[in-house]
Write a protein that holds these residues in place. Structure first.
Motif, PDB file in Angstrom:
ATOM      1  N   GLY A 179      48.188 -63.808  88.776  1.00 46.74           N
ATOM      2  CA  GLY A 179      48.813 -62.399  89.226  1.00 46.74           C
ATOM      3  C   GLY A 179      47.805 -61.187  88.510  1.00 46.74           C
ATOM      4  O   GLY A 179      47.308 -61.374  87.162  1.00 46.74           O
ATOM      5  N   GLU A 180      48.499 -60.154  87.643  1.00 44.55           N
ATOM      6  CA  GLU A 180      47.944 -58.814  86.176  1.00 44.55           C
ATOM      7  C   GLU A 180      48.448 -59.159  85.346  1.00 44.55           C
ATOM      8  O   GLU A 180      47.673 -59.853  84.302  1.00 44.55           O
ATOM      9  N   PHE A 181      49.383 -59.580  85.093  1.00 46.02           N
ATOM     10  CA  PHE A 181      50.575 -60.733  84.186  1.00 46.02           C
ATOM     11  C   PHE A 181      50.144 -62.835  84.377  1.00 46.02           C
ATOM     12  O   PHE A 181      51.086 -62.969  84.825  1.00 46.02           O
ATOM     13  N   LEU A 214      54.783 -57.866  79.422  1.00 45.25           N
ATOM     14  CA  LEU A 214      55.921 -57.477  80.317  1.00 45.25           C
ATOM     15  C   LEU A 214      57.219 -57.789  79.777  1.00 45.25           C
ATOM     16  O   LEU A 214      57.485 -59.673  80.241  1.00 45.25           O
ATOM     17  N   LEU A 215      58.419 -57.566  79.921  1.00 43.64           N
ATOM     18  CA  LEU A 215      59.502 -57.623  79.914  1.00 43.64           C
ATOM     19  C   LEU A 215      60.370 -56.847  80.816  1.00 43.64           C
ATOM     20  O   LEU A 215      60.090 -56.288  80.935  1.00 43.64           O
ATOM     21  N   PRO A 216      61.587 -58.166  80.925  1.00 44.46           N
ATOM     22  CA  PRO A 216      63.169 -57.323  82.133  1.00 44.46           C
ATOM     23  C   PRO A 216      63.382 -56.128  81.307  1.00 44.46           C
ATOM     24  O   PRO A 216      63.647 -56.135  79.748  1.00 44.46           O
ATOM     25  N   ASP A 217      63.761 -54.688  81.830  1.00 44.02           N
ATOM     26  CA  ASP A 217      64.435 -54.315  80.714  1.00 44.02           C
ATOM     27  C   ASP A 217      65.922 -54.560  80.804  1.00 44.02           C
ATOM     28  O   ASP A 217      66.330 -55.403  81.505  1.00 44.02           O
ATOM     29  N   VAL A 244      57.001 -53.440  88.877  1.00 40.67           N
ATOM     30  CA  VAL A 244      55.481 -54.284  89.131  1.00 40.67           C
ATOM     31  C   VAL A 244      56.820 -54.736  90.895  1.00 40.67           C
ATOM     32  O   VAL A 244      57.170 -54.980  90.832  1.00 40.67           O
ATOM     33  N   ASP A 245      54.767 -54.678  91.232  1.00 42.67           N
ATOM     34  CA  ASP A 245      55.343 -55.927  93.025  1.00 42.67           C
ATOM     35  C   ASP A 245      55.832 -57.564  92.338  1.00 42.67           C
ATOM     36  O   ASP A 245      54.806 -57.501  91.317  1.00 42.67           O
ATOM     37  N   GLU A 246      56.654 -58.072  93.151  1.00 48.96           N
ATOM     38  CA  GLU A 246      56.262 -59.534  92.358  1.00 48.96           C
ATOM     39  C   GLU A 246      56.164 -60.054  93.969  1.00 48.96           C
ATOM     40  O   GLU A 246      56.624 -59.903  95.201  1.00 48.96           O
ATOM     41  N   ILE A 247      55.364 -61.336  93.637  1.00 40.63           N
ATOM     42  CA  ILE A 247      55.250 -62.705  95.265  1.00 40.63           C
ATOM     43  C   ILE A 247      55.346 -63.188  94.962  1.00 40.63           C
ATOM     44  O   ILE A 247      55.110 -63.481  93.786  1.00 40.63           O
ATOM     45  N   GLU A 248      55.885 -64.096  95.432  1.00 39.57           N
ATOM     46  CA  GLU A 248      56.452 -65.715  94.992  1.00 39.57           C
ATOM     47  C   GLU A 248      55.209 -66.318  95.568  1.00 39.57           C
ATOM     48  O   GLU A 248      54.587 -65.913  96.675  1.00 39.57           O
ATOM     49  N   THR A 271      56.164 -66.585  90.250  1.00 39.81           N
ATOM     50  CA  THR A 271      55.538 -65.380  90.681  1.00 39.81           C
ATOM     51  C   THR A 271      55.197 -64.034  90.303  1.00 39.81           C
ATOM     52  O   THR A 271      54.889 -64.684  88.883  1.00 39.81           O
ATOM     53  N   GLU A 272      53.946 -63.857  90.612  1.00 41.39           N
ATOM     54  CA  GLU A 272      52.984 -63.145  90.316  1.00 41.39           C
ATOM     55  C   GLU A 272      53.324 -61.527  90.758  1.00 41.39           C
ATOM     56  O   GLU A 272      54.309 -61.003  91.374  1.00 41.39           O
TER      57      GLU A 272
END
Length: 110
Positions: A19-21, A52-55, A77-81, A86-87
């Motif tokens: 992923g991007e991260f 990137l961190l959760p808000d 962001v979109d999350e893909i398992e 998780t990406e």
């Protein structure tokens, strides 16, 4: 963070996904340290990479992006398992117009 070792205890888990991260870091700080966003901004500046961190919302796609210049903003962001973890892909600003903004109730507005 304080120079006092007792006040700046930290535990870090690092693992790699796509992923991007692509590098995930779980960072556990003692309760007396600075706010998470302040720490993430400092890490982003030091590494020269976005963090990137959760808000603080209940929205699972909404995050805070700390950038290498020290600024931060709310994003989705979109999350893909995947088998590796998780990406997170398709980074976009949280504008209120994104359908992802309506996924869950929020405690703090952007």
């Amino acid at each position: 963070m304080s120079e006092d070792a007792e006040d700046s205890a930290v535990l870090v888990d690092v693992y790699h996904v796509g992923g991007e991260f692509p590098t995930m870091i779980d960072l556990y700080l003692v309760p007396s340290v600075d706010h998470e966003i302040t720490v993430a901004s400092a890490v982003a500046v030091e590494l020269g990479a976005a963090v990137l961190l959760p808000d603080d919302s209940l929205n699972p796609t909404r995050y805070v992006l700390s950038e290498p210049d020290g600024t931060w903003r709310t994003v989705h962001v979109d999350e893909i398992e995947t088998d590796e973890g998780t990406e997170r892909r398709h980074l976009r600003p949280c504008t209120g117009a994104d359908p992802a903004c309506a996924v869950g109730p929020e405690r703090n507005a952007a």
